[in-house]
Design a protein around this motif. Structure first.
Motif, PDB file in Angstrom:
ATOM      1  N   PRO A  52       0.797  -1.232   0.000  1.00 34.48           N
ATOM      2  CA  PRO A  52       0.000   0.000   0.000  1.00 34.48           C
ATOM      3  C   PRO A  52       0.827   1.278   0.000  1.00 34.48           C
ATOM      4  CG  PRO A  52      -0.120  -1.095   2.144  1.00 34.48           C
ATOM      5  CD  PRO A  52       0.585  -2.037   1.219  1.00 34.48           C
ATOM      6  N   PHE A  53       2.129   1.193   0.274  1.00 30.93           N
ATOM      7  CA  PHE A  53       2.978   2.376   0.224  1.00 30.93           C
ATOM      8  C   PHE A  53       3.557   2.597  -1.173  1.00 30.93           C
ATOM      9  CE2 PHE A  53       2.841   3.363   4.673  1.00 30.93           C
ATOM     10  CZ  PHE A  53       2.583   2.149   5.282  1.00 30.93           C
ATOM     11  N   GLN A  55       5.866   0.919  -2.780  1.00 35.31           N
ATOM     12  CA  GLN A  55       7.331   0.803  -2.809  1.00 35.31           C
ATOM     13  C   GLN A  55       7.720  -0.649  -3.084  1.00 35.31           C
ATOM     14  OE1 GLN A  55       8.248   2.240   1.107  1.00 35.31           O
ATOM     15  NE2 GLN A  55       8.279   4.377   0.482  1.00 35.31           N
ATOM     16  N   LYS A  63       1.657 -18.769   1.658  1.00 38.94           N
ATOM     17  CA  LYS A  63       0.792 -18.432   2.795  1.00 38.94           C
ATOM     18  C   LYS A  63       0.420 -16.960   2.859  1.00 38.94           C
ATOM     19  CE  LYS A  63       3.453 -21.972   5.156  1.00 38.94           C
ATOM     20  NZ  LYS A  63       4.904 -22.008   5.379  1.00 38.94           N
ATOM     21  N   ILE A  64       1.310 -16.098   2.386  1.00 40.23           N
ATOM     22  CA  ILE A  64       1.144 -14.691   2.774  1.00 40.23           C
ATOM     23  C   ILE A  64       1.819 -13.723   1.814  1.00 40.23           C
ATOM     24  CG2 ILE A  64       3.259 -14.568   4.176  1.00 40.23           C
ATOM     25  CD1 ILE A  64       1.510 -13.162   6.318  1.00 40.23           C
ATOM     26  N   SER A  65       1.320 -12.458   1.818  1.00 39.22           N
ATOM     27  CA  SER A  65       1.989 -11.344   1.126  1.00 39.22           C
ATOM     28  C   SER A  65       2.625 -10.446   2.168  1.00 39.22           C
ATOM     29  CB  SER A  65       0.962 -10.480   0.381  1.00 39.22           C
ATOM     30  OG  SER A  65       0.510 -11.097  -0.758  1.00 39.22           O
ATOM     31  N   LEU A  66       3.849 -10.016   1.908  1.00 40.85           N
ATOM     32  CA  LEU A  66       4.547  -9.176   2.885  1.00 40.85           C
ATOM     33  C   LEU A  66       5.194  -7.975   2.217  1.00 40.85           C
ATOM     34  CD1 LEU A  66       6.496 -11.981   4.827  1.00 40.85           C
ATOM     35  CD2 LEU A  66       4.345 -10.925   5.511  1.00 40.85           C
ATOM     36  N   LEU A  67       5.493  -6.955   3.012  1.00 40.98           N
ATOM     37  CA  LEU A  67       6.269  -5.801   2.560  1.00 40.98           C
ATOM     38  C   LEU A  67       7.327  -5.481   3.596  1.00 40.98           C
ATOM     39  CD1 LEU A  67       4.370  -2.746   3.728  1.00 40.98           C
ATOM     40  CD2 LEU A  67       2.987  -4.653   2.995  1.00 40.98           C
ATOM     41  N   GLU A  68       8.203  -4.522   3.259  1.00 42.88           N
ATOM     42  CA  GLU A  68       9.340  -4.121   4.093  1.00 42.88           C
ATOM     43  C   GLU A  68      10.438  -5.180   4.086  1.00 42.88           C
ATOM     44  OE1 GLU A  68      10.253  -1.342   5.372  1.00 42.88           O
ATOM     45  OE2 GLU A  68       8.411  -0.239   4.963  1.00 42.88           O
ATOM     46  N   ARG A  70      13.246  -5.759   5.592  1.00 44.04           N
ATOM     47  CA  ARG A  70      13.800  -6.396   6.800  1.00 44.04           C
ATOM     48  C   ARG A  70      12.787  -7.341   7.450  1.00 44.04           C
ATOM     49  NH1 ARG A  70      15.189  -1.388   6.116  1.00 44.04           N
ATOM     50  NH2 ARG A  70      17.368  -0.771   5.948  1.00 44.04           N
ATOM     51  N   ALA A  71      11.477  -7.012   7.310  1.00 44.83           N
ATOM     52  CA  ALA A  71      10.439  -7.923   7.811  1.00 44.83           C
ATOM     53  C   ALA A  71      10.440  -9.199   6.977  1.00 44.83           C
ATOM     54  CB  ALA A  71       9.060  -7.259   7.754  1.00 44.83           C
ATOM     55  N   ARG A  74      13.472 -11.341   7.988  1.00 44.55           N
ATOM     56  CA  ARG A  74      13.255 -12.027   9.282  1.00 44.55           C
ATOM     57  C   ARG A  74      12.291 -13.193   9.082  1.00 44.55           C
ATOM     58  NH1 ARG A  74      13.165  -6.513  11.516  1.00 44.55           N
ATOM     59  NH2 ARG A  74      14.872  -6.231  12.990  1.00 44.55           N
ATOM     60  N   TYR A  75      11.214 -12.963   8.319  1.00 39.13           N
ATOM     61  CA  TYR A  75      10.224 -14.012   8.054  1.00 39.13           C
ATOM     62  C   TYR A  75      10.880 -15.202   7.353  1.00 39.13           C
ATOM     63  CZ  TYR A  75       6.337 -16.420   5.696  1.00 39.13           C
ATOM     64  OH  TYR A  75       5.460 -17.366   5.221  1.00 39.13           O
ATOM     65  N   GLU A  78      13.012 -17.160   9.794  1.00 41.48           N
ATOM     66  CA  GLU A  78      12.267 -17.890  10.818  1.00 41.48           C
ATOM     67  C   GLU A  78      11.412 -19.000  10.231  1.00 41.48           C
ATOM     68  OE1 GLU A  78      10.164 -15.209  13.405  1.00 41.48           O
ATOM     69  OE2 GLU A  78      12.017 -14.153  13.928  1.00 41.48           O
ATOM     70  N   ASN A  79      10.967 -18.846   8.996  1.00 40.46           N
ATOM     71  CA  ASN A  79      10.053 -19.835   8.433  1.00 40.46           C
ATOM     72  C   ASN A  79      10.715 -20.878   7.568  1.00 40.46           C
ATOM     73  OD1 ASN A  79       7.121 -19.114   9.236  1.00 40.46           O
ATOM     74  ND2 ASN A  79       8.177 -17.181   8.904  1.00 40.46           N
TER      75      ASN A  79
ATOM     76  N   LEU B  93       1.269 -18.310  12.259  1.00 39.82           N
ATOM     77  CA  LEU B  93       2.352 -17.910  11.373  1.00 39.82           C
ATOM     78  C   LEU B  93       2.024 -16.651  10.581  1.00 39.82           C
ATOM     79  CD1 LEU B  93       4.428 -20.424   9.457  1.00 39.82           C
ATOM     80  CD2 LEU B  93       3.430 -18.628   8.120  1.00 39.82           C
ATOM     81  N   LYS B  94       0.785 -16.587  10.041  1.00 41.64           N
ATOM     82  CA  LYS B  94       0.385 -15.434   9.229  1.00 41.64           C
ATOM     83  C   LYS B  94       0.325 -14.168  10.088  1.00 41.64           C
ATOM     84  CE  LYS B  94      -2.705 -14.742   5.893  1.00 41.64           C
ATOM     85  NZ  LYS B  94      -3.715 -14.880   4.821  1.00 41.64           N
ATOM     86  N   ALA B  97       3.732 -12.934  10.985  1.00 39.90           N
ATOM     87  CA  ALA B  97       4.407 -12.286   9.852  1.00 39.90           C
ATOM     88  C   ALA B  97       3.878 -10.869   9.651  1.00 39.90           C
ATOM     89  CB  ALA B  97       4.218 -13.111   8.580  1.00 39.90           C
ATOM     90  N   LEU B  98       2.577 -10.684   9.804  1.00 43.67           N
ATOM     91  CA  LEU B  98       1.992  -9.347   9.621  1.00 43.67           C
ATOM     92  C   LEU B  98       2.447  -8.398  10.730  1.00 43.67           C
ATOM     93  CD1 LEU B  98      -1.571 -10.384   8.414  1.00 43.67           C
ATOM     94  CD2 LEU B  98       0.235  -9.312   7.064  1.00 43.67           C
ATOM     95  N   LYS B 100       5.375  -8.504  12.071  1.00 39.65           N
ATOM     96  CA  LYS B 100       6.731  -8.113  11.631  1.00 39.65           C
ATOM     97  C   LYS B 100       6.662  -7.005  10.580  1.00 39.65           C
ATOM     98  CE  LYS B 100       9.448 -12.414  11.981  1.00 39.65           C
ATOM     99  NZ  LYS B 100       8.522 -13.131  12.854  1.00 39.65           N
ATOM    100  N   VAL B 101       5.727  -7.137   9.644  1.00 36.91           N
ATOM    101  CA  VAL B 101       5.590  -6.137   8.576  1.00 36.91           C
ATOM    102  C   VAL B 101       5.330  -4.754   9.176  1.00 36.91           C
ATOM    103  CG1 VAL B 101       4.002  -5.330   6.766  1.00 36.91           C
ATOM    104  CG2 VAL B 101       4.865  -7.679   6.720  1.00 36.91           C
ATOM    105  N   GLU B 104       8.121  -3.025  10.958  1.00 39.59           N
ATOM    106  CA  GLU B 104       9.046  -2.379  10.034  1.00 39.59           C
ATOM    107  C   GLU B 104       8.438  -1.120   9.435  1.00 39.59           C
ATOM    108  OE1 GLU B 104      12.180  -3.948  11.018  1.00 39.59           O
ATOM    109  OE2 GLU B 104      12.382  -2.721   9.210  1.00 39.59           O
ATOM    110  N   VAL B 105       7.132  -1.127   9.202  1.00 34.17           N
ATOM    111  CA  VAL B 105       6.485   0.093   8.684  1.00 34.17           C
ATOM    112  C   VAL B 105       6.680   1.232   9.690  1.00 34.17           C
ATOM    113  CG1 VAL B 105       4.267   1.166   8.128  1.00 34.17           C
ATOM    114  CG2 VAL B 105       4.814  -1.101   7.209  1.00 34.17           C
ATOM    115  N   GLN B 109       8.825   3.922   7.908  1.00 37.53           N
ATOM    116  CA  GLN B 109       7.947   4.916   7.283  1.00 37.53           C
ATOM    117  C   GLN B 109       7.471   5.969   8.285  1.00 37.53           C
ATOM    118  OE1 GLN B 109       7.362   4.514   4.027  1.00 37.53           O
ATOM    119  NE2 GLN B 109       7.767   2.352   3.667  1.00 37.53           N
ATOM    120  N   VAL B 149      -2.319   5.815   4.432  1.00 37.80           N
ATOM    121  CA  VAL B 149      -2.272   4.351   4.330  1.00 37.80           C
ATOM    122  C   VAL B 149      -2.814   3.737   5.613  1.00 37.80           C
ATOM    123  CG1 VAL B 149      -0.791   2.326   4.007  1.00 37.80           C
ATOM    124  CG2 VAL B 149      -0.316   4.421   2.730  1.00 37.80           C
TER     125      VAL B 149
END
Lengths: 221, 219
Positions: A52-53, A55, A63-68, A70-71, A74-75, A78-79, B93-94, B97-98, B100-101, B104-105, B109, B149
């Motif tokens: 959503p930013f 970038q 399983k998932i969508s991620l951003l950033e 460094r996150a 780390r994911y 760990e996974n 897990l999901k 992970a969120l 963590k996201v 970082e935001v 940001q 956002v």
């Protein structure tokens, strides 16, 4: 066989190649889906749904969508603990915390001035944007103070968090690579004995050399 | 017997407050060891041995010494994951992970835009300078885009990583607390969902204990 994970973004982006370097270290199969940022791909509605930013990078696995970046790193560590470099983010909570503090130092202290310098010295000229001498000077001073701390630390320890290469060291690669290879200010790293030695070691890792190759391929017609 | 966690810092400090709030949420006992910022204790060799960057806070847990407040909260949230509030959603897990996201935001940001504004209003005056309106305006513009956002995100979930309070929300507390005392607070309160989120997270008992000590600049 597991589906390759997806990374969205151009290989020339520092944050994208932070993630790519991590995936290579962890031996996790991935597909790099490049975006044409000059054409505004990263601001289109479909992409904004996962980032959503607007970038890069964005990341998707089953399983998932991620951003950033460094996150995402780390994911990944760990996974996929049993894959590739198992100790990249530590194999116990104390090691992990020691690495995490240096990863935070990268994000909070090294990244802001080094990113500003990479933009001013390497990217602005290519984009026909006028350089700001004041910003350059200010960030050189900030970065020098940070690297003084690194110089002392790397005289006591082979890598930032200890004797082994870790995610903390990896996170520095993209900006440091541009500083050394695409600007005339690389000596801010290479002229410091311990930082220079450390830079030589981390930039020689197979994973980083592959990232550099990918960047060069994007340049060729 | 477990050792008592020591946190070196100051109650008025944003980053110390971040870690204290986490410790309270987890119901973990700790000792706050005051660091005398005005005599530059944090720049002297004994302290530099704990944090070579010469900043507060520092956390000590037995033989482990940590700097960087967000590394400390991550460590505490994981070590004491079965106690107090579940801040990192380690069972899912999901969700984990969120979290963590959005951690970082905040870090990449939100923080870079809000911190300079807080600095101009709170720190510059004690150095004898007037707040730099150019810096404030530039960062308000950046922060507004980030909050757009957030507003969209918080209209579909109660908290940043989902319908659960997490470490990602917690990390926003200290700087936003000081920001709300500046003339710029309206950019939070004019966004309905961000405002509701802020009122919710800042009224949590763990943060109220900490915010009592956050009186930087007050006479």
């Amino acid at each position: 066989m597991a589906t390759p994970v997806k990374v969205y973004g151009p290989p020339l982006s520092t944050a994208v190649c932070r993630v790519v370097a991590c995936l290579l270290e962890k031996d996790v199969e991935f597909q790099l889906i490049s975006l044409n940022m000059a054409k505004g791909d990263h601001k289109k509605p479909d992409f904004l749904k996962i980032q959503p930013f607007g970038q890069v990078p964005a990341f998707q696995d089953e399983k998932i969508s991620l951003l950033e970046s460094r996150a995402i790193c780390r994911y990944v560590c760990e996974n996929y603990p049993e894959k590739g470099n198992k100790g990249l983010f530590g194999t116990n909570p104390l090691a992990k915390a020691s690495i995490d503090q240096w990863l935070e130092a990268e994000g909070q202290s090294f990244n802001p001035p080094s990113s500003a310098l990479v933009f001013q010295l390497a990217l602005a000229p290519r984009m026909n944007i006028k350089q700001d001498e004041g910003v350059i000077k200010q960030n050189e001073e900030k970065l020098a103070k940070v690297l003084d701390v690194y110089e002392k630390r790397l005289g006591e320890s082979r890598f930032l968090a200890g004797d082994e290469f870790s995610l903390a060291d990896l996170s520095h690669l993209p900006n440091a690579h541009y500083l050394v290879n695409a600007t005339d200010r690389g000596e801010i790293l290479t002229s410091r004995d311990n930082v220079g030695r450390w830079w030589g070691e981390i930039s020689n890792r197979d994973s980083w050399k592959k990232v550099v190759d990918m960047q060069k391929q994007q340049h060729s017609p | 017997m477990t050792t008592l966690i020591k946190l070196y810092g100051a109650p008025v400090s944003t980053c110390t407050a971040r870690v204290m709030t986490c410790l309270h949420e987890k119901a973990v006992d700790f000792a706050l060891v005051p660091v005398d910022l005005f005599s530059c204790e944090h720049k002297q060799p004994p302290f530099l041995a704990k944090n070579p960057f010469g900043q507060i806070p520092v956390l000590e847990d037995g033989d482990l010494t940590l700097f960087e407040s967000r590394a400390m909260t991550a460590y505490v949230a994981e070590k004491f994951k079965e106690a107090g509030t579940d801040l990192i959603r380690h069972h899912d897990l999901k969700e984990a992970a969120l979290v963590k996201v959005w951690i970082e935001v905040e870090s990449q940001q939100f923080h870079p835009a809000i911190a300079p504004i807080v600095y101009e209003y709170f720190v510059a005056p004690i150095q004898g300078k007037s707040p730099d309106q150019g810096v404030i305006d530039a960062n308000l513009e950046k922060l507004s885009k980030v909050l757009d956002v957030y507003e969209a995100k918080l209209s579909s979930a109660k908290y940043l990583a989902g319908d659960f309070y997490s470490l990602a929300d917690l990390h926003h507390l200290p700087y936003t607390y000081y920001f709300m005392k500046t003339p710029c607070a309206s950019i939070i309160s004019e966004r309905a969902h961000v405002k509701a989120w802020w009122e919710d997270i800042s009224s949590r008992p763990a943060f109220k204990k900490v915010s009592e000590g956050m009186n930087f600049g007050e006479k």
